[in-house]
Scaffold this active site. Structure first.
Site, mmCIF file in Angstrom:
data_model
loop_
_atom_site.group_PDB
_atom_site.id
_atom_site.type_symbol
_atom_site.label_atom_id
_atom_site.label_comp_id
_atom_site.label_asym_id
_atom_site.label_seq_id
_atom_site.Cartn_x
_atom_site.Cartn_y
_atom_site.Cartn_z
ATOM 1 C CB SER A 138 -0.479 1.269 -0.059
ATOM 2 O OG SER A 138 0.897 0.928 -0.021
ATOM 3 C CE LYS A 164 1.501 0.766 -3.322
ATOM 4 N NZ LYS A 164 1.508 2.106 -3.960
ATOM 5 C CE LYS A 166 4.665 0.799 -0.373
ATOM 6 N NZ LYS A 166 5.016 1.697 -1.480
ATOM 7 C CG ASP A 191 5.026 0.360 -4.753
ATOM 8 O OD1 ASP A 191 6.044 0.381 -5.478
ATOM 9 O OD2 ASP A 191 4.543 1.382 -4.225
ATOM 10 C CD GLU A 216 3.098 1.866 -7.107
ATOM 11 O OE1 GLU A 216 2.193 1.156 -6.611
ATOM 12 O OE2 GLU A 216 3.320 3.020 -6.719
ATOM 13 C CG ASP A 241 5.235 5.930 -7.233
ATOM 14 O OD1 ASP A 241 5.358 7.146 -7.370
ATOM 15 O OD2 ASP A 241 5.026 5.408 -6.113
ATOM 16 C CE LYS A 265 2.912 7.832 -4.724
ATOM 17 N NZ LYS A 265 4.125 7.276 -4.072
ATOM 18 N N GLY A 293 -0.447 7.612 -3.185
ATOM 19 C CA GLY A 293 -0.534 8.268 -1.880
ATOM 20 C C GLY A 293 0.847 8.466 -1.284
HETATM 21 O O1 OSB Z 1 5.405 4.113 -3.336
HETATM 22 O O2 OSB Z 1 3.348 4.521 -3.277
HETATM 23 C C1 OSB Z 1 4.445 4.523 -2.715
HETATM 24 C C2 OSB Z 1 4.057 5.506 0.962
HETATM 25 C C3 OSB Z 1 5.207 6.260 1.140
HETATM 26 C C4 OSB Z 1 6.070 6.429 0.081
HETATM 27 C C5 OSB Z 1 5.818 5.831 -1.147
HETATM 28 C C6 OSB Z 1 4.675 5.074 -1.331
HETATM 29 C C7 OSB Z 1 3.793 4.895 -0.245
HETATM 30 C C8 OSB Z 1 2.603 4.061 -0.307
HETATM 31 C C9 OSB Z 1 1.488 4.394 0.655
HETATM 32 O O3 OSB Z 1 2.501 3.083 -0.998
HETATM 33 C C10 OSB Z 1 0.401 5.182 0.029
HETATM 34 C C11 OSB Z 1 -0.546 5.758 1.060
HETATM 35 O O4 OSB Z 1 -1.242 4.982 1.722
HETATM 36 O O5 OSB Z 1 -0.574 6.987 1.205
HETATM 37 MG MG MG Z 2 4.782 3.447 -5.214
#
Ligand code: OSB
Ligand code: MG
Length: 375
Positions: A138, A164, A166, A191, A216, A241, A265, A293
């Site tokens: 991500s 992924k 953001k 995401d 996402e 999520d 998660k 994550g």
């Molecule tokens: O939305 O998945 C998410 C990190 C912090 C809070 C929310 C998210 C995320 C990530 C990173 O997308 C996931 C990771 O590398 O641990």
């Molecule tokens: Mg997410």
């Protein structure tokens, strides 16, 4: 087999991320979190990690609310009567509303301890079968599109199985177009972390032409209904999520058609057992899941690897290598990714040693809770 936990140690750790991580709701640079150690009558330790962040951006939980819940309610509940199996905990903790990340941290420590007592890897105790898992990465919002393309290039070269990105209003369609142009074939997803509303449906439809694996959490965390209105307007599958906090949320989302994929998660859904139940439900419905994550340190990462060994975690998760996040993780060996794969460890429990020297280094304060003191 009874689980005889004598004491629980809560530690407050603070670690610096190698690079700031930016989402639609804010930037992370320092990670504070609670590490839970549950120790039994023979001195065997089980480990859990709370994924709550310092501030209530992603969900309403924080490091401090988790500490409060663990200290005042959850640890006393754990000690309130004998425990035979970790799967008894969700029902015991149901007396406390929500606070899923706090529950998951303690439940995770008990699962690790339980598997160690059985002498089996945690993945096996959970019913997982995979020997290696496929992972993606991500990537946070970057200062410029050129920066983003460079970062993606690096992770594609390392073999990560999907990328992924953001997104948020103002950093979406144009950015994804540029990414697609530079990487026509890379498995790609976006995401939004709830940055849009149903009024943005047209903007989200504009993403359809880029062949994303999924988008996402485009809309609000508490809005299964608008997601159900949005999904039929998009070709791209919606993955939820933030919206999925329980088995019942997952069932309702699938019944309503709010999504076609679910990101599981462990912390968000209240623990490994609930995560497994959601996994099983999705398997019955023919819906693929993947493991999200929360910028975890080694203990949380090890739990993510264990749950991902269940069959229907069919899509690459966000479980990147330790070195993607940290100069030095709190486990040995650290989590390594080779060719987009993590080899699942087969030592008992989480399968990695907790490195107490590193834990000490990062610990700011700690507190011990004895069974007798709270029973
Ligand atoms: O939305 O998945 C998410 C990190 C912090 C809070 C929310 C998210 C995320 C990530 C990173 O997308 C996931 C990771 O590398 O641990
Ligand atoms: Mg997410």
């Amino acid at each position: 087999m009874a689980i005889n936990i004598e004491y629980v140690i809560l530690r407050h750790l603070q670690m610096e991320l190698k690079a700031p991580f930016t989402t639609s709701f804010g930037t992370f640079q320092t990670k504070e979190f609670i590490l839970v150690e549950a120790v039994d009558c023979d001195g065997v330790s089980g480990w859990g990690e709370s994924v709550a962040f310092s501030a209530p951006w992603y969900s309403e939980e924080t490091v401090k609310t988790n500490w409060h819940m663990l200290e005042e309610f959850l640890v006393p509940l754990l000690f309130s009567k004998p425990l035979r199996h970790p799967a008894e905990l969700p029902e015991r903790f149901a007396a406390i509303r929500q606070n899923n990340m706090a529950k998951a941290a303690l439940e995770g420590a008990v699962w690790d301890l339980y598997a160690k007592r059985l002498g089996v890897p945690l993945c096996q105790a959970l019913g997982g079968t995979k020997k290696e898992i496929e992972v993606g990465v991500s990537i946070g919002i970057q200062p410029t599109v050129d920066d983003l393309l460079q970062v993606i290039e690096r992770y594609v070269a390392q073999g990560y199985r999907r990328i992924k990105v953001k997104i948020k209003p103002g950093w979406d369609v144009d950015v994804i177009r540029d990414v697609r142009r530079a990487f026509p074939d890379v498995p790609l997803m976006a995401d939004a972390n709830s940055a849009y509303t149903f009024a943005d449906a047209k903007r989200l439809q504009a993403l359809d032409e880029f062949g994303l694996m999924m988008i996402e959490q485009p809309l609000a965390a508490d809005d299964l209904v608008d997601h159900a209105r949005l999904q039929p307007l998009l070709q791209t599958p919606i993955c939820l999520d933030e919206s999925i906090r329980s088995y019942d949320d997952a069932r309702k989302a699938l019944d309503l058609g709010s999504c076609r994929i679910i990101n599981i998660k462990i912390g968000r859904v209240g623990g490994l057992w609930e995560a497994k139940r959601i996994h099983d439900l999705c398997a019955e419905r023919g819906v693929s899941v993947w493991c999200g994550g929360m910028l975890e340190a080694g203990v949380g990462r090890a739990h993510n690897i264990a749950i991902t060994t269940l069959e229907n975690f069919a899509l690459p998760g966000d479980t990147a290598a330790s070195s993607h996040y940290w100069e030095r993780d709190i486990i040995t060996p650290e989590v390594e990714v080779q060719g987009g794969l993590i080899r699942v460890p087969n030592a008992p429990g989480i399968g990695y040693e907790v490195d107490r020297r590193q834990v000490e280094r990062y610990t700011q304060f700690a507190k011990v809770f004895h069974r007798t003191a709270t029973a």
